[in-house]
Design a protein around this motif. Structure first.
Motif, PDB file in Angstrom:
ATOM      1  N   TYR A  58     -13.299 -59.580 -51.534  1.00 55.51           N
ATOM      2  CA  TYR A  58     -12.362 -59.835 -50.435  1.00 55.51           C
ATOM      3  C   TYR A  58     -11.927 -58.574 -49.683  1.00 55.51           C
ATOM      4  N   LYS A  59     -12.377 -57.409 -50.135  1.00 48.76           N
ATOM      5  CA  LYS A  59     -11.858 -56.141 -49.625  1.00 48.76           C
ATOM      6  C   LYS A  59     -11.932 -56.019 -48.108  1.00 48.76           C
ATOM      7  N   GLU A  60     -13.086 -56.307 -47.552  1.00 51.03           N
ATOM      8  CA  GLU A  60     -13.260 -56.131 -46.110  1.00 51.03           C
ATOM      9  C   GLU A  60     -12.523 -57.199 -45.317  1.00 51.03           C
ATOM     10  N   ALA A  61     -12.711 -58.453 -45.691  1.00 49.95           N
ATOM     11  CA  ALA A  61     -12.101 -59.552 -44.932  1.00 49.95           C
ATOM     12  C   ALA A  61     -10.577 -59.520 -45.016  1.00 49.95           C
ATOM     13  N   ALA A  62     -10.050 -59.155 -46.188  1.00 51.81           N
ATOM     14  CA  ALA A  62      -8.599 -59.160 -46.388  1.00 51.81           C
ATOM     15  C   ALA A  62      -7.950 -57.813 -46.080  1.00 51.81           C
ATOM     16  N   GLU A  63      -8.775 -56.809 -45.751  1.00 54.17           N
ATOM     17  CA  GLU A  63      -8.282 -55.452 -45.460  1.00 54.17           C
ATOM     18  C   GLU A  63      -7.441 -54.910 -46.613  1.00 54.17           C
ATOM     19  N   ILE A  64      -8.033 -54.904 -47.789  1.00 50.54           N
ATOM     20  CA  ILE A  64      -7.313 -54.562 -49.019  1.00 50.54           C
ATOM     21  C   ILE A  64      -7.235 -53.054 -49.241  1.00 50.54           C
ATOM     22  N   THR A  65      -6.034 -52.594 -49.617  1.00 52.06           N
ATOM     23  CA  THR A  65      -5.838 -51.261 -50.191  1.00 52.06           C
ATOM     24  C   THR A  65      -4.994 -51.439 -51.449  1.00 52.06           C
TER      25      THR A  65
END
Length: 275
Positions: A58-65
């Motif tokens: 989900y990192k890219e789609a959810a803009e995760i940091t």
């Protein structure tokens, strides 16, 4: 035993998805924040490989940091009390915690002490399910709540006059929390533990509620359709507006007809009727 803390910043529409995914790999405590979620797991239960896999998905789609840390001891009640505000669903229902005062002007009031479970009414899916419940006659009806979480939808069914409410969840923490919330709202029923195939609800229901996620809904749709009485209702949420067609096309051959839909923050909710 120390708890590992993960402060995850993400887009709002991915909060509940990430909570669901992380709960499946051993995380047992969550706080929804303005920027995303704080997730906690015992150090001994942490699976780095599984965690990295979920985040990568989900990192890219959810803009995760992410910020990682260790929390030696947590007063969970104090933490969630800081982050939990009452919810108003039109004039239908006022959802509050036990430490909030009541508020006039609503047909119903629900007391939910969510602790670390999810499904408080804050998320668009739960909000819309509550609103849709208000459009369906529950008086004297038999209702099934699939994946009940905090038990909020089951409580709503009870307040709307359902004569028999059954509920279950796959997470034992949700079951414990849900039963506590049932007690707070006058329900004598107990929440079951397991998937719908493990619990095997008996008989048919006038109303089936399922606020889960698209893949599980598609997988279990035929079971829901069997459990709904003729002319009964199936209320669904937990998926995006782009997924509505997939859900309705899957339900149609099972005799389920779409009669109402709504969306909020790109999350959808449907009312289907068995014809």
């Amino acid at each position: 035993m120390d708890y590992l803390e993960f402060k995850i910043k993400c887009l709002e529409q991915f909060q509940e998805i990430l909570i669901a995914e992380l709960s499946m790999i051993g995380f047992d405590s969550f706080l929804e924040t303005e920027e995303g979620i704080d997730a906690y797991t015992l150090e001994s239960d942490f699976d780095r490989k599984a965690f990295d896999s979920v985040i990568a998905q989900y990192k890219e789609a959810a803009e995760i940091t992410i910020e990682e840390g260790v929390m030696p001891k947590v007063n969970w009640n104090e933490e969630w009390e800081k982050n939990y505000d009452p919810i108003e669903v039109d004039d239908l229902v006022y959802v509050k915690a036990s430490f909030h005062p009541s508020k006039p002007g609503f047909k119903h009031e629900i007391v939910i002490n969510p602790k670390m479970s999810f499904g408080t009414g804050h998320h668009a899916t739960t909000f819309q399910m509550l609103r849709h419940q208000g459009q369906i006659d529950h008086q004297g009806k038999r209702v099934l709540d699939v994946g009940s979480g905090t038990g909020i939808l089951a409580v709503m069914a009870h307040l709307l006059g359902a004569s028999d409410v059954e509920a279950f969840d796959i997470d034992d923490w949700c079951v414990e929390n849900g039963n506590e919330n049932f007690d707070l709202n006058g329900l004598t029923t107990r929440m079951g533990l397991g998937t719908i195939r493990e619990v095997q609800p008996q008989g048919q229901f006038d109303i089936v509620l399922a606020n889960i996620n698209k893949n599980i809904l598609l997988d279990e749709m035929a079971i829901y359709a069997e459990l709904v009485k003729n002319h009964g209702y199936l209320l669904l949420s937990g998926f995006y507006t782009d997924d509505i067609n997939d859900l309705t096309e899957h339900a149609k051959p099972l005799g389920m007809e779409l009669i109402s839909q709504q969306s909020k923050d790109n999350w959808a909710a449907l009312i289907l009727k068995k014809v």
